[in-house]
Design an enzyme around this catalytic site. Structure first.
Site, PDB file in Angstrom:
ATOM      1  N   HIS A 209       0.681  -1.188   0.064  1.00  0.00           N
ATOM      2  CA  HIS A 209      -0.030   0.042   0.096  1.00  0.00           C
ATOM      3  C   HIS A 209       0.767   1.272   0.143  1.00  0.00           C
ATOM      4  O   HIS A 209       2.156   1.469   0.393  1.00  0.00           O
ATOM      5  CB  HIS A 209      -0.927  -0.077   1.275  1.00  0.00           C
ATOM      6  N   CYS A 225       3.661  -4.798   6.372  1.00  0.00           N
ATOM      7  CA  CYS A 225       3.365  -4.542   5.186  1.00  0.00           C
ATOM      8  C   CYS A 225       4.603  -3.920   4.202  1.00  0.00           C
ATOM      9  O   CYS A 225       5.429  -3.680   4.590  1.00  0.00           O
ATOM     10  CB  CYS A 225       2.212  -3.607   5.261  1.00  0.00           C
TER      11      CYS A 225
END
Length: 250
Positions: A209, A225
């Site tokens: 992301h 992440c």
């Protein structure tokens, strides 16, 4: 003028009377048995033809599925050197039968029905993916802090990223993107971040992301992440589809 109105009224009355008469007593030709029998036969023939056509389509579809299953069974048998029998299946119905994404349909053409059958080991899965022409996949290089977009063995783009810190590492392995969100809220121990842009989840809460809260890409910064600059994450978000393989390795 009065005479014209009277004629119109008279014509209307005759039409109404004739309509009522026809409703009560159909014309002679319509009451003939031969006409009724012929109409019934035509109706039955049309209905029967429609039913047979539907049945034919159904059984042909079942037969085709069975043939594709048999073909895959042959392709998945190992060769004497324990390598899969990769071969091309030039059947465009894969996309319909498997309801797959474009990438999955292309992978199916080599004998791999879906990417969930890829080995979890990153090196093994990358070796397979590089043999699938034009199939899109993502490589997360944890050691070099890079994200690379591939189409088969052709590198499309590579960018610096920030993966997980030592206490919250990005895990190596092979997954597929299971959902895409243009904006989402991420919460966990020690963090609560709203409006995280261009998120692609591939393993539970692990995803790729955009990150607007830092600009230190190339250094581990996340809770597991893979962080990208927002504008860069938009490109990857639009390029990858749900079902695209993600391979993370050290």
């Amino acid at each position: 003028m009065t005479g014209l109105l009277a004629k119109l009224d008279d014509t209307r009355d005759r039409v109404v009377d004739r309509t009522r008469e026809l409703r009560q007593r159909p014309p002679q030709w319509l009451r003939r048995p031969k006409f009724l029998i012929a109409g019934a036969l035509v109706t039955f023939a049309a209905s029967w033809a429609g039913a047979q056509s539907s049945a034919a389509h159904y059984y042909f579809d079942q037969w085709e599925r069975a043939q594709l299953t048999k073909t895959l069974a042959v392709l998945n048998q190992p060769t004497p050197d324990q390598q899969p029998r990769w071969a091309a299946i030039t059947d465009q119905r894969w996309s319909f039968l498997e309801r797959s994404t474009r990438a999955m349909a292309q992978a199916a053409s080599t004998g791999l029905v879906n990417f969930k059958e890829l080995p979890f080991n990153p090196k093994a899965s990358m070796a397979i993916l590089k043999r699938l022409d034009n199939v899109r996949w993502l490589q997360v290089d944890i050691g070099n802090q890079r994200l690379t977009a591939w189409e088969g063995n052709r590198q499309v783009r590579t960018d610096a990223v920030s993966t997980g810190k030592a206490r919250t590492p990005t895990l190596p392995g092979t997954w597929t993107i299971y959902t895409k969100l243009r904006s989402t809220r991420m919460r966990g121990p020690g963090y609560d971040v709203p409006n995280v842009p261009y998120t692609m989840y591939y393993d539970g809460g692990y995803g790729i992301h955009g990150a607007y809260w830092h600009n230190n890409f190339g250094t581990p910064m996340s809770h597991g992440c893979t962080n990208l600059p927002v504008s860069t994450s938009r490109w990857y978000f639009n390029w990858a589809e749900v079902g695209t393989p993600v391979v993370a390795h050290r």
